[in-house]
Motif scaffolding. Structure first.
Motif, PDB file in Angstrom:
ATOM      1  N   VAL A 166       1.010  -1.419   0.367  1.00  0.00           N
ATOM      2  CA  VAL A 166      -0.381   0.016  -0.415  1.00  0.00           C
ATOM      3  C   VAL A 166       0.813   1.298   0.298  1.00  0.00           C
ATOM      4  O   VAL A 166       2.045   1.364   0.532  1.00  0.00           O
ATOM      5  N   TRP A 167       0.701   1.866  -0.916  1.00  0.00           N
ATOM      6  CA  TRP A 167       1.528   3.266  -0.825  1.00  0.00           C
ATOM      7  C   TRP A 167       0.231   4.874  -0.289  1.00  0.00           C
ATOM      8  O   TRP A 167      -0.791   4.696  -1.003  1.00  0.00           O
ATOM      9  N   VAL A 168       0.635   5.172   0.395  1.00  0.00           N
ATOM     10  CA  VAL A 168      -0.533   6.417   0.626  1.00  0.00           C
ATOM     11  C   VAL A 168      -0.143   7.668   0.463  1.00  0.00           C
ATOM     12  O   VAL A 168       1.301   8.060   0.582  1.00  0.00           O
ATOM     13  N   THR A 169      -1.104   8.411  -0.308  1.00  0.00           N
ATOM     14  CA  THR A 169      -0.040   9.375  -0.933  1.00  0.00           C
ATOM     15  C   THR A 169      -0.766  10.562   0.285  1.00  0.00           C
ATOM     16  O   THR A 169       0.532  11.441   0.651  1.00  0.00           O
ATOM     17  N   HIS A 170      -1.338  11.301   0.067  1.00  0.00           N
ATOM     18  CA  HIS A 170      -2.023  12.306   1.404  1.00  0.00           C
ATOM     19  C   HIS A 170      -3.263  12.178   2.306  1.00  0.00           C
ATOM     20  O   HIS A 170      -3.784  12.189   1.947  1.00  0.00           O
ATOM     21  N   GLY A 171      -2.712  13.036   3.240  1.00  0.00           N
ATOM     22  CA  GLY A 171      -3.588  13.416   4.634  1.00  0.00           C
ATOM     23  C   GLY A 171      -2.937  12.957   5.918  1.00  0.00           C
ATOM     24  O   GLY A 171      -1.747  13.248   5.863  1.00  0.00           O
ATOM     25  N   ARG A 172      -3.695  12.368   6.713  1.00  0.00           N
ATOM     26  CA  ARG A 172      -2.985  11.745   7.234  1.00  0.00           C
ATOM     27  C   ARG A 172      -2.264  10.388   7.404  1.00  0.00           C
ATOM     28  O   ARG A 172      -3.068   9.246   8.007  1.00  0.00           O
ATOM     29  N   GLU A 173      -1.177  10.625   6.936  1.00  0.00           N
ATOM     30  CA  GLU A 173      -0.901   9.106   6.427  1.00  0.00           C
ATOM     31  C   GLU A 173      -0.442   7.858   7.087  1.00  0.00           C
ATOM     32  O   GLU A 173      -0.448   6.976   7.554  1.00  0.00           O
ATOM     33  N   ASP A 174       0.311   8.602   8.389  1.00  0.00           N
ATOM     34  CA  ASP A 174       1.000   8.846   9.897  1.00  0.00           C
ATOM     35  C   ASP A 174       0.498   7.590  10.147  1.00  0.00           C
ATOM     36  O   ASP A 174       0.471   6.202  10.382  1.00  0.00           O
ATOM     37  N   ALA A 175      -1.426   7.572  10.312  1.00  0.00           N
ATOM     38  CA  ALA A 175      -2.009   6.814  11.364  1.00  0.00           C
ATOM     39  C   ALA A 175      -2.303   5.370   9.934  1.00  0.00           C
ATOM     40  O   ALA A 175      -2.150   4.272  10.540  1.00  0.00           O
ATOM     41  N   LEU A 176      -2.564   5.866   8.745  1.00  0.00           N
ATOM     42  CA  LEU A 176      -2.819   4.696   8.253  1.00  0.00           C
ATOM     43  C   LEU A 176      -1.596   3.782   7.735  1.00  0.00           C
ATOM     44  O   LEU A 176      -1.774   2.625   8.051  1.00  0.00           O
ATOM     45  N   LEU A 177      -0.719   4.317   7.846  1.00  0.00           N
ATOM     46  CA  LEU A 177       0.256   3.199   7.926  1.00  0.00           C
ATOM     47  C   LEU A 177       0.736   2.522   9.083  1.00  0.00           C
ATOM     48  O   LEU A 177       0.558   1.361   9.258  1.00  0.00           O
ATOM     49  N   HIS A 178       0.426   3.215  10.193  1.00  0.00           N
ATOM     50  CA  HIS A 178       0.606   2.273  11.506  1.00  0.00           C
ATOM     51  C   HIS A 178      -0.377   1.020  10.884  1.00  0.00           C
ATOM     52  O   HIS A 178       0.055   0.292  11.731  1.00  0.00           O
ATOM     53  N   TRP A 179      -1.514   1.720  10.917  1.00  0.00           N
ATOM     54  CA  TRP A 179      -2.354   0.254  10.945  1.00  0.00           C
ATOM     55  C   TRP A 179      -1.911  -0.544  10.220  1.00  0.00           C
ATOM     56  O   TRP A 179      -1.968  -2.159  10.133  1.00  0.00           O
ATOM     57  N   CYS A 180      -1.917  -0.304   8.632  1.00  0.00           N
ATOM     58  CA  CYS A 180      -1.225  -1.343   7.858  1.00  0.00           C
ATOM     59  C   CYS A 180       0.437  -2.355   8.534  1.00  0.00           C
ATOM     60  O   CYS A 180       0.131  -3.113   8.235  1.00  0.00           O
ATOM     61  N   MET A 181       1.077  -1.864   9.464  1.00  0.00           N
ATOM     62  CA  MET A 181       2.544  -2.011   9.800  1.00  0.00           C
ATOM     63  C   MET A 181       1.931  -3.420  10.895  1.00  0.00           C
ATOM     64  O   MET A 181       1.541  -4.228  10.915  1.00  0.00           O
ATOM     65  N   THR A 182       0.829  -2.756  11.262  1.00  0.00           N
ATOM     66  CA  THR A 182       0.204  -3.782  12.379  1.00  0.00           C
ATOM     67  C   THR A 182      -0.855  -4.420  12.149  1.00  0.00           C
ATOM     68  O   THR A 182      -0.728  -5.949  12.738  1.00  0.00           O
ATOM     69  N   ARG A 183      -1.134  -5.283  11.015  1.00  0.00           N
ATOM     70  CA  ARG A 183      -1.408  -5.841  10.107  1.00  0.00           C
ATOM     71  C   ARG A 183      -0.621  -7.111   8.905  1.00  0.00           C
ATOM     72  O   ARG A 183      -1.253  -7.397   8.145  1.00  0.00           O
ATOM     73  N   GLN A 184       0.089  -6.504   9.237  1.00  0.00           N
ATOM     74  CA  GLN A 184       1.091  -7.105   8.490  1.00  0.00           C
ATOM     75  C   GLN A 184       1.588  -7.156   6.498  1.00  0.00           C
ATOM     76  O   GLN A 184       1.685  -7.454   5.883  1.00  0.00           O
ATOM     77  N   ILE A 185       0.685  -5.534   6.548  1.00  0.00           N
ATOM     78  CA  ILE A 185       0.718  -5.195   5.266  1.00  0.00           C
ATOM     79  C   ILE A 185       1.911  -4.240   4.567  1.00  0.00           C
ATOM     80  O   ILE A 185       2.141  -2.900   5.357  1.00  0.00           O
ATOM     81  N   ARG A 186       2.421  -4.313   4.083  1.00  0.00           N
ATOM     82  CA  ARG A 186       3.807  -3.267   3.632  1.00  0.00           C
ATOM     83  C   ARG A 186       3.045  -2.516   3.539  1.00  0.00           C
ATOM     84  O   ARG A 186       2.108  -2.430   2.320  1.00  0.00           O
ATOM     85  N   ALA A 187       2.648  -1.150   3.416  1.00  0.00           N
ATOM     86  CA  ALA A 187       2.798   0.174   3.026  1.00  0.00           C
ATOM     87  C   ALA A 187       3.770   1.310   3.484  1.00  0.00           C
ATOM     88  O   ALA A 187       5.420   1.656   3.962  1.00  0.00           O
ATOM     89  N   ARG A 188       4.106   2.412   2.596  1.00  0.00           N
ATOM     90  CA  ARG A 188       5.109   3.247   2.234  1.00  0.00           C
ATOM     91  C   ARG A 188       4.699   4.304   2.403  1.00  0.00           C
ATOM     92  O   ARG A 188       3.185   5.203   1.331  1.00  0.00           O
TER      93      ARG A 188
END
Lengths: 333, 534
Positions: A299-321
């Motif tokens: 998952v690549w996150v473009t704009h907005g409050r990406e920190d929270a979504l990245l954290h959520w991905c991490m807690t579900r073992q989804i690769r994200a940047r």
């Protein structure tokens, strides 16, 4: 095999797709641009060539004049640009909004642009496309953002109107998409009276009507007598809510249709009396459920409050940047 | 009429209050709620609005801990930072366990309050979690606000009391008067309001009595045969009240400030109620004879719940008495000023002289003579003069013709507009709040104050137009403007301040004139303002 998606180069000014030599939603003029939707921060003027849905092109023409070189792409139609197969599928954000599906050497990347999942009577619904990399927005990427049922929110405007026949309900709504969606929802709830609009919303409302979205009777509010506007719904751009323009209205109940209205302080800052939580962006649940549904490798996150979504991905073992794009903060949505 | 009993209607009230700007509209919302609700629910709601609810076992920390057990702590922290308000954050992201549905049935407010009151520390977490599970976000918000105190929704205690008065056609000063002797859920108040009983009385407790206030004298002249003059000391008006071993200090708004001034409170042991100016020992006001420090010195002691020994020693407080309301249990408020003054002198003579003295009467032959005396007041850092009608009773509020304040002429400075912000209420669409600055020696403009009053509607339109046409940057709601508009600012006094970049702070700044004739470079320097500090 090289790193997943390394043929795509995120820049602060947009996403560059190397093997196709084109940009997605560039914020600076580029020779070749694929545009997801007509909002000004995604569709700017001055590109050499533009590929977008016919509706998005019509919106861009309404705003910027005719494009010398524009390729209309129907939803689902595959076009080859350089070495990349490109097709557009509905994003459910505003009329004509599309996700960009790109296939190159066996990898599929989907740039969702801005999107939402809940029903919108003015545009085609978001279509999930399985892919390797899903590029998502994160405008409302915090768990405090959960947009309530749209119809209930629109009904609040009607309730306020009926409870205050001597006043008018002034709804601040983004000129492209939000305004028409609110009007269409009002019609669906049986509100058949003329709806008054601010001059800045006239052209896009006309275009929506021309493209088959029936908005019912619309009247320009500017210059109308106070008496005529009593008991009416008036739709204006958010910037006009507390501005000189609204001073001549009959004791307006100030409403604003925006996802930000979920936060009381945001509504208070804008002097909003009647917050209507209506957004054209995915809320937290839509963002996370969409990622789970599409189940991309990354998952690549473009704009907005990406920190929270990245954290959520991490807690579900989804690769994200995070991709840091500039100038994409949608304050008025 | 709709009957409001539950958490739902209380949540609805808070929701509406949050989004209502007009004071009158807020009062009406609260009044309607109070009229439409039964006892004791409305009493608890009123206590929540006036900040008089306190639950020992439910604090903000408990809500935080509960939320961290329910929601990813990182996401919680990010959300909290974004939203700003803890109750609101929790109300929005609280996740009921799967299967738990928001309940359709309303919970009675009185039932919730009763439960929260009697909770032991051990049972509090489970009880709160249960409520948070069954309520919707808006009700959760109301519950957390109610349970942890401090609503912060733009409703003052005074406003809530005004609404109560309006709901039952009572006099708000009479409500204030009985208020401090009553406890939530105030059954006596509603009995009185609905005509079942007479106004409650308090003979054995020190309750707040509404202050008598003054009108500005403006261009009026009075005959000194009818009026007596006193200095207007620059401290804070307080009321001291002692009954049966219990002493209270109230501010002009009825807030209990006893805790900030234990030195004064301990010394006031005579049964009775007096009105005076709270000051700190010094020589800025009236020299050695005046014996009072500037307002700035007093400010160090304001707004503190507890005071250190050092502070008590360095800035000892005392009260300069103006008037007497009760001597023992005897109500003196209907006596003329002259008679009260005699009683006051006798009363203060019984109090320790290091903590209490009397505001001296300023002797003057005639009005012009008084005017000359007043001119000297600035050097003495005194605010001006008070003129009191000799035959006036002690009446709550401002009654024309009884008391006048005759402030010395304001100080003036030419300042440059730097930032502007939209106002509220009637002025909500106008840029009506201005931050202005003066020049440093290095030629830099630094903010020296902020003002939003003193101008006519026509001048407001002119300033609004200037802001719109000369914005050079935006910071959220704040506009930075071209530094070219000179405002003549009037203020009562000026002090050193560590809180402001310029190192100075004005007292009561307001816009005096628009100096469209003056180029910005010719506005005043910070050094000029510093020279005005006494």
């Amino acid at each position: 095999m090289a790193t997943l998606g390394d043929w795509i180069k995120p820049h602060p000014t947009g996403i560059y797709v190397e093997p196709g030599d084109f940009w997605i939603d560039p914020s600076e003029a580029q020779p070749m641009a694929v545009v997801t939707h007509g909002h000004a921060d995604h569709a700017r003027s001055g590109h050499g060539h533009v590929l977008a849905t016919p509706e998005t092109l019509a919106i861009m023409e309404t705003r910027y004049g005719t494009y010398p070189a524009a390729t209309p792409a129907e939803m689902g139609e595959v076009q080859r640009i350089g070495e990349v197969d490109v097709s557009l599928v509905p994003a459910g954000h505003v009329l004509g909004s599309a996700q960009i599906v790109m296939d190159y050497r066996g990898e599929r990347i989907v740039a969702s642009g801005d999107y939402k999942r809940r029903p919108d009577p003015t545009c085609a619904p978001f279509q999930p496309v399985p892919c390797d990399v899903f590029i998502t927005e994160a405008t409302f990427g915090l768990p405090v953002f959960r947009h309530p049922d749209t119809e209930e929110e629109v009904r609040k405007a009607l309730d306020a109107l009926h409870a205050n026949p001597e006043r008018c309900v002034l709804v601040g709504a983004y000129a492209l998409g939000k305004a028409q969606r609110v009007i269409r929802h009002l019609r669906d709830l049986g509100h058949d009276d003329p709806i008054y609009i601010h001059g800045a919303q006239e052209r896009l409302c006309t275009l929506y009507q021309d493209l088959g979205v029936n908005l019912g009777p619309l009247v320009l509010a500017t210059g109308k007598k106070k008496d005529e506007l009593k008991g009416r719904i008036i739709v204006c751009p958010p910037g006009a809510l507390n501005d000189r323009w609204s001073r001549r209205l009959p004791d307006p109940i100030t409403a604003m249709a925006s996802g930000w209205m979920r936060i009381r302080q945001r509504a208070r800052q804008r002097n909003v009396e009647l917050p209507l939580i209506i957004s054209d962006h995915a809320d937290w649940d839509e963002l996370t459920e969409t990622i789970l549904e599409i189940a991309p490798k990354e998952v690549w996150v473009t704009h907005g409050r990406e920190d929270a979504l990245l954290h959520w991905c991490m807690t579900r073992q989804i690769r994200a940047r995070a991709l840091s794009l500039v100038g994409r903060e949608d304050e008025d949505d | 009429m709709r009957i409001h009993v539950g958490v739902k209607s209380f949540a609805d009230l808070l929701e509406r209050l949050v989004y209502t700007r007009s004071r009158n509209a807020k009062i009406k919302l609260i009044a309607d709620y109070l009229r439409g609700s039964p006892d004791p629910d409305r009493g608890w709601a009123l206590a929540a609005l006036t900040g008089d609810l306190d639950f020992r076992s439910v604090k903000a920390g408990l809500i935080k801990t509960l939320t961290e057990q329910r929601v990813d702590p990182v996401l919680f922290k990010m959300s909290r930072a974004y939203v700003g308000d803890m109750a609101e954050t929790v109300s929005l992201l609280w996740e009921p366990p799967p299967g738990e549905q928001a309940q359709v049935e309303d919970v009675r407010l009185a039932e919730v309050v009763d439960r929260l009151m009697h909770l032991g520390r051990a049972e509090a977490p489970a009880a709160m979690a249960h409520y948070l599970d069954v309520l919707n976000p808006s009700e959760r918000f109301a519950l957390i606000k109610l349970a942890t105190g401090a609503l912060r929704i733009g409703v003052s205690a005074r406003l809530a009391k005004t609404a109560l008065a309006q709901a039952f056609d009572l006099d708000v000063d009479a409500v204030e008067e009985v208020w401090h002797g009553l406890a939530p859920p105030y059954p006596e108040l509603f009995d009185w309001g609905e005509g079942r009983t007479a106004q409650p009385t308090h003979e054995d407790i020190p309750v707040f009595r509404p202050f008598m206030l003054a009108h500005p004298l403006e261009d009026l002249q009075v005959d000194l045969a009818d009026y007596v003059a006193e200095w207007k000391w620059d401290g804070i008006r307080v009321q001291l009240n002692h009954v049966k071993g219990d002493t209270k200090l109230f501010s002009r708004t009825g807030d209990d400030v006893t805790g900030s001034f234990p030195d004064v409170a301990e010394a006031f042991t005579e049964h009775g109620v007096i009105d005076g100016e709270l000051l700190v020992r010094g020589e800025a006001q009236g020299g050695v004879e005046g014996g009072a420090a500037s307002f700035n010195a007093l400010q160090q002691r304001l707004g503190r719940k507890t005071v250190t020994k050092k502070m008590l020693a360095e800035a000892p407080a005392f009260v300069r008495a103006y008037d007497i309301l009760f001597d023992g249990a005897e109500d003196l408020r209907d006596l003329p000023w002259t008679a009260r003054r005699e009683r006051l002198e006798a009363f203060v003579a019984r109090l320790p002289s290091d903590r209490f003295d009397i505001s001296a009467v300023v002797a003057a032959d005639h009005f012009e003579h008084l005017s000359t005396i007043r001119e000297r007041a600035r050097d003495a850092a005194i605010e001006g003069l008070m003129l009191k009608r000799r035959d006036s009773r002690y009446v709550a509020g401002r009654k024309t013709g009884l008391w006048y304040k005759w402030k010395r002429d304001p100080l003036l400075a030419d300042c440059v507009m730097m930032y502007a912000q939209r106002g509220s209420g009637r002025r909500s669409s106008f840029f009506s709040d201005y931050t202005f600055g003066c020049w440093t020696e290095e030629g830099e403009l630094v903010p020296v104050g902020k003002a939003y009053s003193g101008i006519t509607d026509e001048e407001l339109r002119q300033l609004d137009k200037f802001v719109r046409g000369n914005t050079i940057a935006r910071f959220g709601p704040v506009r930075e403007v071209e530094k070219s508009f000179v405002l003549e600012i009037a203020f009562d006094s000026i002090h050193h301040s560590t809180r402001h970049k310029s190192g100075i702070a004005m007292r009561f700044p307001r816009i005096h004139r628009l100096r469209t004739d003056k180029p910005a470079e010719e506005a005043d320097k910070v050094a000029t303002l510093e020279a005005m500090i006494v």
